[in-house]
Design a protein around this motif. Structure first.
Motif, PDB file in Angstrom:
ATOM      1  N   TYR A  20      11.810  -2.812   1.065  1.00  0.00           N
ATOM      2  CA  TYR A  20      11.536  -3.736  -0.036  1.00  0.00           C
ATOM      3  C   TYR A  20      10.231  -4.495   0.193  1.00  0.00           C
ATOM      4  O   TYR A  20       9.525  -4.812  -0.766  1.00  0.00           O
ATOM      5  CB  TYR A  20      12.696  -4.702  -0.253  1.00  0.00           C
ATOM      6  CG  TYR A  20      13.977  -4.026  -0.691  1.00  0.00           C
ATOM      7  CD1 TYR A  20      13.951  -2.900  -1.515  1.00  0.00           C
ATOM      8  CD2 TYR A  20      15.212  -4.494  -0.274  1.00  0.00           C
ATOM      9  CE1 TYR A  20      15.126  -2.276  -1.919  1.00  0.00           C
ATOM     10  CE2 TYR A  20      16.391  -3.874  -0.679  1.00  0.00           C
ATOM     11  CZ  TYR A  20      16.338  -2.765  -1.497  1.00  0.00           C
ATOM     12  OH  TYR A  20      17.503  -2.153  -1.885  1.00  0.00           O
ATOM     13  N   GLU A  50       7.491  -2.123  -0.754  1.00  0.00           N
ATOM     14  CA  GLU A  50       7.486  -1.941  -2.210  1.00  0.00           C
ATOM     15  C   GLU A  50       7.108  -3.228  -2.953  1.00  0.00           C
ATOM     16  O   GLU A  50       7.173  -3.282  -4.174  1.00  0.00           O
ATOM     17  CB  GLU A  50       8.856  -1.453  -2.681  1.00  0.00           C
ATOM     18  CG  GLU A  50       9.174  -0.045  -2.243  1.00  0.00           C
ATOM     19  CD  GLU A  50       8.247   0.984  -2.871  1.00  0.00           C
ATOM     20  OE1 GLU A  50       7.986   0.894  -4.083  1.00  0.00           O
ATOM     21  OE2 GLU A  50       7.780   1.870  -2.134  1.00  0.00           O
ATOM     22  N   ASP A  65      10.513  -0.630 -10.124  1.00  0.00           N
ATOM     23  CA  ASP A  65       9.404  -1.188 -10.901  1.00  0.00           C
ATOM     24  C   ASP A  65       9.878  -2.318 -11.807  1.00  0.00           C
ATOM     25  O   ASP A  65       9.206  -3.346 -11.929  1.00  0.00           O
ATOM     26  CB  ASP A  65       8.721  -0.105 -11.738  1.00  0.00           C
ATOM     27  CG  ASP A  65       7.878   0.839 -10.899  1.00  0.00           C
ATOM     28  OD1 ASP A  65       7.459   0.458  -9.781  1.00  0.00           O
ATOM     29  OD2 ASP A  65       7.632   1.969 -11.358  1.00  0.00           O
ATOM     30  N   ARG A  98      10.679  -5.297  -9.630  1.00  0.00           N
ATOM     31  CA  ARG A  98       9.420  -5.918  -9.211  1.00  0.00           C
ATOM     32  C   ARG A  98       8.862  -6.788 -10.336  1.00  0.00           C
ATOM     33  O   ARG A  98       8.420  -7.922 -10.105  1.00  0.00           O
ATOM     34  CB  ARG A  98       8.407  -4.848  -8.806  1.00  0.00           C
ATOM     35  CG  ARG A  98       7.113  -5.388  -8.231  1.00  0.00           C
ATOM     36  CD  ARG A  98       6.139  -4.273  -7.832  1.00  0.00           C
ATOM     37  NE  ARG A  98       6.723  -3.344  -6.881  1.00  0.00           N
ATOM     38  CZ  ARG A  98       7.161  -2.114  -7.187  1.00  0.00           C
ATOM     39  NH1 ARG A  98       7.057  -1.643  -8.408  1.00  0.00           N
ATOM     40  NH2 ARG A  98       7.686  -1.343  -6.250  1.00  0.00           N
TER      41      ARG A  98
END
Length: 133
Positions: A23, A26, A64, A67
């Motif tokens: 994580y 990312e 995505d 995020r």
């Protein structure tokens, strides 16, 4: 302020250490502070952030999308954007439910046709999967 090493954070959050590192790579988790020995030190709010990520994944959000939601949260962004992301997710979920309902109906009918005895050749289950595959 209390901080945790990665093992402690893993135990507190229920998220494996390798997942926490993933994580971070990312950009879902902020880069943690480091000790002089280069060990990661996480603030207490990292637990809530990890739990948010896990819950969002359970709800089917992509990395995505997660995020983007986290960036909106971090920047105290616009609720309209969060609503747009959630609305798109709801549409995807409804589509998946429709597909699963169709699959359930076909599988149910196929199971009724199958005697469960004899050789595989001509098996209605295999034939139905081959047709719908």
């Amino acid at each position: 302020m209390k901080t945790f090493n990665i093992g402690e954070l893993s135990a507190q959050s229920g998220v494996a250490s390798h997942a926490i590192r993933f994580y971070e790579r990312e950009s879902l988790m902020p880069e943690p502070a480091r000790t002089q020995s280069n060990y990661r030190r996480y603030p207490e709010d990292a637990i809530a952030r990890l739990q948010f990520i896990i819950h969002a994944k359970q709800w089917g959000f992509t990395l995505d999308e997660i995020r983007e939601l986290l960036m909106l949260q971090d920047a105290n962004g616009d609720r309209a954007e969060a609503k747009r992301i959630a609305s798109e997710q709801l549409q995807k979920i409804r589509y998946q439910i429709q597909n699963l309902s169709r699959i359930e109906a076909v599988l149910s009918k196929t199971l009724e046709k199958c005697s469960g005895e004899g050789p595989m050749e001509g098996c209605p289950i295999v034939e139905a999967i081959a047709e719908k595959g």
